[in-house]
Design a protein around this motif. Structure first.
Motif, PDB file in Angstrom:
ATOM      1  N   GLU A 218      23.634   8.169   1.982  1.00  0.00           N
ATOM      2  CA  GLU A 218      24.026   9.139   0.939  1.00  0.00           C
ATOM      3  C   GLU A 218      24.579   8.420  -0.289  1.00  0.00           C
ATOM      4  N   ALA A 219      25.252   7.498  -0.417  1.00  0.00           N
ATOM      5  CA  ALA A 219      25.737   6.655  -1.306  1.00  0.00           C
ATOM      6  C   ALA A 219      24.478   5.753  -2.088  1.00  0.00           C
ATOM      7  N   ALA A 220      23.786   5.325  -1.110  1.00  0.00           N
ATOM      8  CA  ALA A 220      22.509   4.468  -1.484  1.00  0.00           C
ATOM      9  C   ALA A 220      21.623   5.507  -2.309  1.00  0.00           C
ATOM     10  N   ALA A 225      18.841   7.216  -7.097  1.00  0.00           N
ATOM     11  CA  ALA A 225      18.522   8.442  -8.015  1.00  0.00           C
ATOM     12  C   ALA A 225      18.745   8.150  -9.562  1.00  0.00           C
ATOM     13  N   ARG A 226      19.864   7.165  -9.735  1.00  0.00           N
ATOM     14  CA  ARG A 226      20.205   6.923 -11.129  1.00  0.00           C
ATOM     15  C   ARG A 226      19.650   5.696 -11.419  1.00  0.00           C
ATOM     16  N   CYS A 227      18.392   5.169 -11.103  1.00  0.00           N
ATOM     17  CA  CYS A 227      17.718   3.962 -11.285  1.00  0.00           C
ATOM     18  C   CYS A 227      18.479   2.809 -11.196  1.00  0.00           C
ATOM     19  N   CYS A 228      19.552   2.701 -10.014  1.00  0.00           N
ATOM     20  CA  CYS A 228      20.058   1.436  -9.830  1.00  0.00           C
ATOM     21  C   CYS A 228      19.343   1.035  -8.393  1.00  0.00           C
ATOM     22  N   SER A 257      16.603   0.395  -0.218  1.00  0.00           N
ATOM     23  CA  SER A 257      17.747  -0.307  -0.297  1.00  0.00           C
ATOM     24  C   SER A 257      18.633  -0.659   1.175  1.00  0.00           C
ATOM     25  N   LEU A 258      18.136   0.258   2.165  1.00  0.00           N
ATOM     26  CA  LEU A 258      18.810   0.279   3.344  1.00  0.00           C
ATOM     27  C   LEU A 258      17.947  -0.767   4.367  1.00  0.00           C
TER      28      LEU A 258
END
Length: 381
Positions: A218-220, A225-228, A257-258
């Protein structure tokens, strides 16, 4: 010990320790017992296979069928050891694996490692990880049987001592911090987060529902979603382990990212500690949290669940911060700070537990053997 005096006897029971961390604990325990007590005590070890242990100076009694089924283990602990204990006439009987056997000895102690009975289990958790749900139920029973027949109960942290006192009405509970042996590394110099482009986070854990992999996903998702997107999180599950890890893999399959790596060898885990920029440890339940201790020598940022076990294990480490294990937003903020090089550690808060407390095996043996001797027969809960 004077000439002609008979050696006293220490019995250490660990019939279900056959691999990994538990086997390492048994080897360390026996080696330390021989080193600090060997002149005065015969050390007898009840084990699955003597060849798995191999510590010299120990008399081994093998029980290769002990892991065949729960019924065999229960019969051994509550019936089989009763007659054996009369033959061995031990000055101290130390059970390293949670259950208090039905034995006769001058002093008795049990080392309780498993925190499962103290986990609040939801219906969803039970469905995702039915094996853990059963384990939690059984340990709630096994802990209770005979526990007050011990001279001491041994746990690894202060919060566990309080739970044993509250739930099982036992007063003599020792906190024994584990001695963590970290293999030497070519370099333990802290690396600058983000210096190699992508920031690498790492979470080594087995696929159990309380390990809380979902909050990392969920954190990823929030960060992406914030373009990070300049980060990755390495996870030591791949979805093939059980229903829970399959659920996690499928739920977050869209997140590049996972990285679902699957189980790793001990050497591989230590290599990943070295290559990671930050450890994430969101587990909701631990007796200690071994990866926290293993990672600390790197000096790198460490993000841990804001829970009592993690605070005690982090101790006085000066490069750690804590997050709400139920809030993906809380974890995402800390991860973003690491990615952007703006990480601010929490103030170190290590505290020494109240007595009785020991920090090594010799100290534990001294404390256990100092208990007043007086044959203690097996007694019900």
């Amino acid at each position: 010990m004077g000439t002609g005096e008979q050696r006293r006897r220490l019995v250490i029971s660990a019939v279900n320790f056959t691999e990994g961390g538990p086997l390492s604990i048994l080897k360390d325990c026996l080696a330390e017992a021989v080193a600090c007590l060997g002149d005065d005590y015969e050390v007898v070890a009840l084990v699955h296979r003597a060849a798995l242990v191999g510590v010299p100076g120990v008399r081994y009694l093998e029980y290769p069928d002990s892991k065949g089924s729960w019924s065999k283990r229960i019969h051994l602990e509550y019936r089989g050891f009763r007659e054996l204990s009369r033959e061995l006439d031990a000055d101290l009987w130390l059970s390293l694996h949670d259950m208090t056997p039905e034995v006769t000895a001058r002093r008795r102690a049990v080392y309780c490692h498993n925190p499962a009975p103290f986990h609040f289990l939801t219906a969803r958790d039970a469905w995702l990880d039915p094996g853990f749900a059963l384990f939690r139920f059984l340990y709630g029973i096994f802990y209770r049987i005979n526990i007050r027949a011990n001279d001491y109960v041994i746990v690894q942290q202060e919060w566990l001592r309080e739970r044993f006192r509250k739930d099982f009405a036992v007063d003599k509970v020792i906190v024994a911090h584990p001695a963590i042996r970290v293999p030497p590394a070519a370099s333990r110099e802290p690396s600058r987060p983000g210096s190699a482009g992508r920031t690498r986070f790492f979470y080594p854990a087995l696929g159990r529902v309380f390990k809380n992999f979902g909050i990392i996903g969920e954190a990823a998702r929030l960060l992406q979603a914030r373009c990070c997107g300049n980060f990755e999180v390495l996870l030591t599950v791949d979805g093939s382990e059980n229903r829970y890890t399959r659920f996690i893999r499928d739920k977050f399959a869209d997140l590049a990212s996972l990285k679902f790596m699957g189980g790793q060898s001990r050497d591989a885990v230590y290599s990943l500690y070295e290559s990671a920029d930050c450890l994430i440890f969101p587990s909701r339940l631990e007796t200690w949290g071994m990866p926290i201790s293993e990672f600390k020598p790197t000096g790198k940022p460490l993000l841990a669940a804001d829970l009592p076990y993690a605070h005690e294990t982090v101790g006085d480490y000066s490069n750690a911060a804590f997050f709400d294990p139920g809030s993906a937003e809380s974890l995402a903020r800390q991860m973003l700070a690491v990615i952007e090089g703006k990480f601010v550690p929490a103030a170190p808060g290590g505290r020494i537990p109240a007595p009785p407390f020991v920090h090594d095996w010799p100290g534990l043996f001294r404390l256990l053997l100092a208990a007043p001797a007086g044959i203690a027969a097996g007694a019900g809960a």
